[in-house]
Design a protein around this motif. Sequence first.
Motif, PDB file in Angstrom:
ATOM      1  N   ARG A 130     -79.601 -19.977 -70.923  1.00  0.00           N
ATOM      2  CA  ARG A 130     -78.666 -19.247 -71.393  1.00  0.00           C
ATOM      3  C   ARG A 130     -78.168 -18.056 -70.384  1.00  0.00           C
ATOM      4  O   ARG A 130     -77.176 -17.316 -70.501  1.00  0.00           O
ATOM      5  CB  ARG A 130     -79.007 -18.700 -72.825  1.00  0.00           C
ATOM      6  N   LEU A 131     -79.130 -17.884 -69.635  1.00  0.00           N
ATOM      7  CA  LEU A 131     -78.781 -16.903 -68.528  1.00  0.00           C
ATOM      8  C   LEU A 131     -78.119 -17.195 -67.320  1.00  0.00           C
ATOM      9  O   LEU A 131     -77.279 -16.444 -66.594  1.00  0.00           O
ATOM     10  CB  LEU A 131     -80.165 -16.282 -67.830  1.00  0.00           C
ATOM     11  N   ALA A 169     -77.308 -21.751 -78.582  1.00  0.00           N
ATOM     12  CA  ALA A 169     -78.178 -20.739 -78.378  1.00  0.00           C
ATOM     13  C   ALA A 169     -79.769 -21.438 -78.480  1.00  0.00           C
ATOM     14  O   ALA A 169     -80.555 -21.431 -77.755  1.00  0.00           O
ATOM     15  CB  ALA A 169     -78.230 -19.736 -79.400  1.00  0.00           C
ATOM     16  N   ALA A 173     -84.205 -22.810 -73.008  1.00  0.00           N
ATOM     17  CA  ALA A 173     -83.029 -22.082 -73.705  1.00  0.00           C
ATOM     18  C   ALA A 173     -82.830 -20.853 -73.029  1.00  0.00           C
ATOM     19  O   ALA A 173     -81.863 -20.379 -72.652  1.00  0.00           O
ATOM     20  CB  ALA A 173     -83.172 -22.203 -75.154  1.00  0.00           C
ATOM     21  N   LYS A 174     -83.941 -20.055 -72.945  1.00  0.00           N
ATOM     22  CA  LYS A 174     -83.783 -18.675 -72.279  1.00  0.00           C
ATOM     23  C   LYS A 174     -83.023 -18.640 -70.912  1.00  0.00           C
ATOM     24  O   LYS A 174     -82.302 -18.154 -70.441  1.00  0.00           O
ATOM     25  CB  LYS A 174     -84.984 -18.104 -72.322  1.00  0.00           C
ATOM     26  N   LYS A 175     -83.753 -19.769 -70.171  1.00  0.00           N
ATOM     27  CA  LYS A 175     -83.099 -19.900 -68.815  1.00  0.00           C
ATOM     28  C   LYS A 175     -81.884 -20.388 -68.804  1.00  0.00           C
ATOM     29  O   LYS A 175     -80.956 -19.943 -67.860  1.00  0.00           O
ATOM     30  CB  LYS A 175     -84.126 -20.725 -67.907  1.00  0.00           C
ATOM     31  N   GLY A 208     -79.961 -23.928 -75.179  1.00  0.00           N
ATOM     32  CA  GLY A 208     -79.719 -23.378 -74.005  1.00  0.00           C
ATOM     33  C   GLY A 208     -78.697 -23.417 -73.204  1.00  0.00           C
ATOM     34  O   GLY A 208     -78.740 -23.370 -72.009  1.00  0.00           O
ATOM     35  N   SER A 245     -85.617 -19.108 -79.327  1.00  0.00           N
ATOM     36  CA  SER A 245     -85.575 -19.832 -78.395  1.00  0.00           C
ATOM     37  C   SER A 245     -86.944 -20.154 -77.344  1.00  0.00           C
ATOM     38  O   SER A 245     -87.648 -19.102 -77.323  1.00  0.00           O
ATOM     39  CB  SER A 245     -84.448 -19.112 -77.261  1.00  0.00           C
ATOM     40  N   ASP A 246     -86.765 -21.312 -76.828  1.00  0.00           N
ATOM     41  CA  ASP A 246     -87.804 -21.423 -75.848  1.00  0.00           C
ATOM     42  C   ASP A 246     -87.633 -21.171 -74.379  1.00  0.00           C
ATOM     43  O   ASP A 246     -86.465 -20.868 -74.139  1.00  0.00           O
ATOM     44  CB  ASP A 246     -88.390 -23.011 -76.297  1.00  0.00           C
ATOM     45  N   GLU A 247     -88.497 -21.412 -73.410  1.00  0.00           N
ATOM     46  CA  GLU A 247     -88.114 -20.860 -72.053  1.00  0.00           C
ATOM     47  C   GLU A 247     -87.259 -21.893 -71.410  1.00  0.00           C
ATOM     48  O   GLU A 247     -86.373 -21.232 -70.649  1.00  0.00           O
ATOM     49  CB  GLU A 247     -89.435 -20.864 -71.224  1.00  0.00           C
TER      50      GLU A 247
END
Length: 810
Positions: free
Chosen positions: A419-420, A178, A415-417, A181, A411-413
């Motif tokens: 994970r999607l 998580a 990681a967010k990207k 990312g 989460s930073d950007e």
Amino acid sequence: MKNENKKQSDLPRRNFFKVAGAAAGGLILVGCGVKEDPFELAKPPVPGADGWAMGEEKWVNSVCGQCPAGCGIHVRVVEGRAVKIEGNPTYPTNRGGLGPKGQSGLQMLYNPDRVKGPMRRAGARGEGKWTPVSWNEAIKEVGKNLRELRQKGTPEGLVVLNGLRRGVNTQLWDRFLAAYGSPNMIDHLSTSEGGKVLAMHYMQGVHELPAYDWEKTRYVLGFGSSLFESWCQTIHLTRASSIMRGTPGKRVKIVQISPRFSMTAAKADEWVPINPATYGALALGIAAVLVRDKLFDEAFVRDHTFGFEDWKDAHGHSHRGFRALLEEYSPAKVAEITGVTAETIERLAHEMSDNRPAVSLADGGAAAATNGLGTAMAIHSLNALLGNLERPGGMLVQHPAPFTGWAQVASDEIAKKGRLSPRIDGAGSSECPLGTSHLQATPEAVLSGKPYPAQALFMHYSNPIFSKPDGRKWIEAIQKVPLVVSFSPIMDESALYADWLLPEPTYLERWELVEPVPAVGYPIVGLRQPAVKPLYDTMVTGDVMMRLAKEIGSPMDAAFPWKDAKEASLERLTGLLHAKGGSVAATDIDELSKGLQKTGGWWAPGYDFEQWEKAFPTPSGKFEFYSQSIAARLAEVFPDAAKLEAHLAAKGVVSRGDDLCLPHWEPQQFVGSEADFPFVLMAYRGIEYAEGGARHIPRLQELPSMGRKSWKESCDLNPEDAKKLGFREGDSIWVESPAGRRKLNVKFTAGIRPGMVGVALGHGQWPPTPLATEPAGEYGLLANVSDPLAGILAVQGTRVRLLKEGKQNV
């Protein structure tokens, strides 16, 4: 230690364990007698032994790690050396019992093939050449690679194959991915208990195996279940069966349905032979009789289920109910499909109704087919029809331990990207819309580079080259990944192809909180504590994760504020301080920790039945014969109905419309034509089976399992088939499938149906051969074919032919 290791390696592996066991026990024969003072004997040196007095011993409470059951154990330690393992009589799941895998734990601890410290690959992948390094160097280099991958904005390229589904280590992996990312935590669910878990998921809203109130059960109908063999709850059931089958006037009846006369069938009251991969049809035939003769629990079905009758949705569209589907499964029709007589189907239905509470079990074997999810749902539907869910003697939802949760990962950007991104194994996509994991699809995805390249592969309790189909393809796929890390404590097939070996200590050498596989229903937490000091330079994988996070830097380091995995675990334990009815009463974490060390764990006995909101967190709040979650998932993945139709047609799926959301059955899709491959392969897990292969443990190899000869790979063949083919008992033959071939010894048994070949999984050459082109073991015979919607590995989906040495195919 170098000289000692050299002496050990010169011994044959089987003899090594015998010598080590005798030495650890302090008993060596001299001439015809025994040395008068065994404590004066020279003993193999182990870390920490100098601090023990001669003859000093103690017993350490811990938790077995040889299978997911997580049984409580007592470990006898003499002069710093573990010499005996026994069951913990107070632990709720096993109550003093311990299976052969648990008894063999010392042979894992003292295994001569253990990886003795961190190592870097020094030759070609698979060649088996290594350079020892320090942990600091290993962490720095692996962390550097992960940091650079993340800086490129492609953290989704990290893939973790994790053979453990429960416990703190798995929760730490979730947290690591998580923060990093990546969506790619790939467990082994699709190749083990996937059908049963997905049936619970889609019909009850609970993504976990069920628990059972065995001691009050009066009837058990097992569909392919290995209840007294390799089942994850074998020891719990075996202990409970002494009450189930020994109480006057309340003796339970156990019926085993299987194409093979297994050890479970031998211990059952009745064995019902069945055609392979037709379990779902039989379950629906039994259900049809229950409904036709009004033998089901009408009040439970009315009040606590959804989709039994035809119904209309919020848009006014009509939908088929379970009752209407059952009209297609008359006993006569089901008899033609399954080979089970109509009279037997009628009798089983009446026996289940007359002997409630009755439990119907959909083990991994029954659902290991291309019709796996529908089969598992059909078998589970019997429990709802008879009202045996969340009631005494029935099937229960395991209540989790009241742990304190960790702070949420920030989460930073990047990681967010990441994970999607879609999962690399395709779970949840159009390729596997109803699956939550699709491990066996991973090598093809890696080789194709779709949906994106795999840049780093971590293998934790995972040996896919040996224990999954397509071993050769796994080798090719692993070769393509730039960074490969294995955490295995032994040098297995997959570890041979790693770049880095970061070995974890065995379960007898580490501290860990354990959440055992669901068993009794009420919360249980086991404490795994070191019985001995680590024999080698190993490190707990959770500690490795934390050091890697710090090496990668922000924001990874903030996600792991603890000094080690033990401190992270203790933080979670604080929730037990406020729980009511726990077995260990304490006012602070130190007192609680000491209590856990003394008892081996914490549990809160007692189960509150009929807690319907907890039992059925589904869209309807009820048990769903018609799974609205399946309907919603298919609509989300295939918003265009034409695309769903095209997908079903391309995958050979027969069912359509509402039937996809109901318990249903359709014919198994076999790999290999009947003309070229006339036998159906019946692959099974025997009592000696352990995930990843236990062929390096002599105690398991030497078990007298249903006539199998120790250290021999054999195949089961019906005497009628053997006579037609001219085979004799013990003949060496080739068993050949479209996927591969194995040379096995013929073993005659009337306990397998004609037209089938039985093969026990988990065997093969040991130690692994460097640069082997053909993976060892019977998994190499299995075709890589799955349930086309749920991704469940179809172990029952391969045909084979038999070839006698020096002759043509037969």
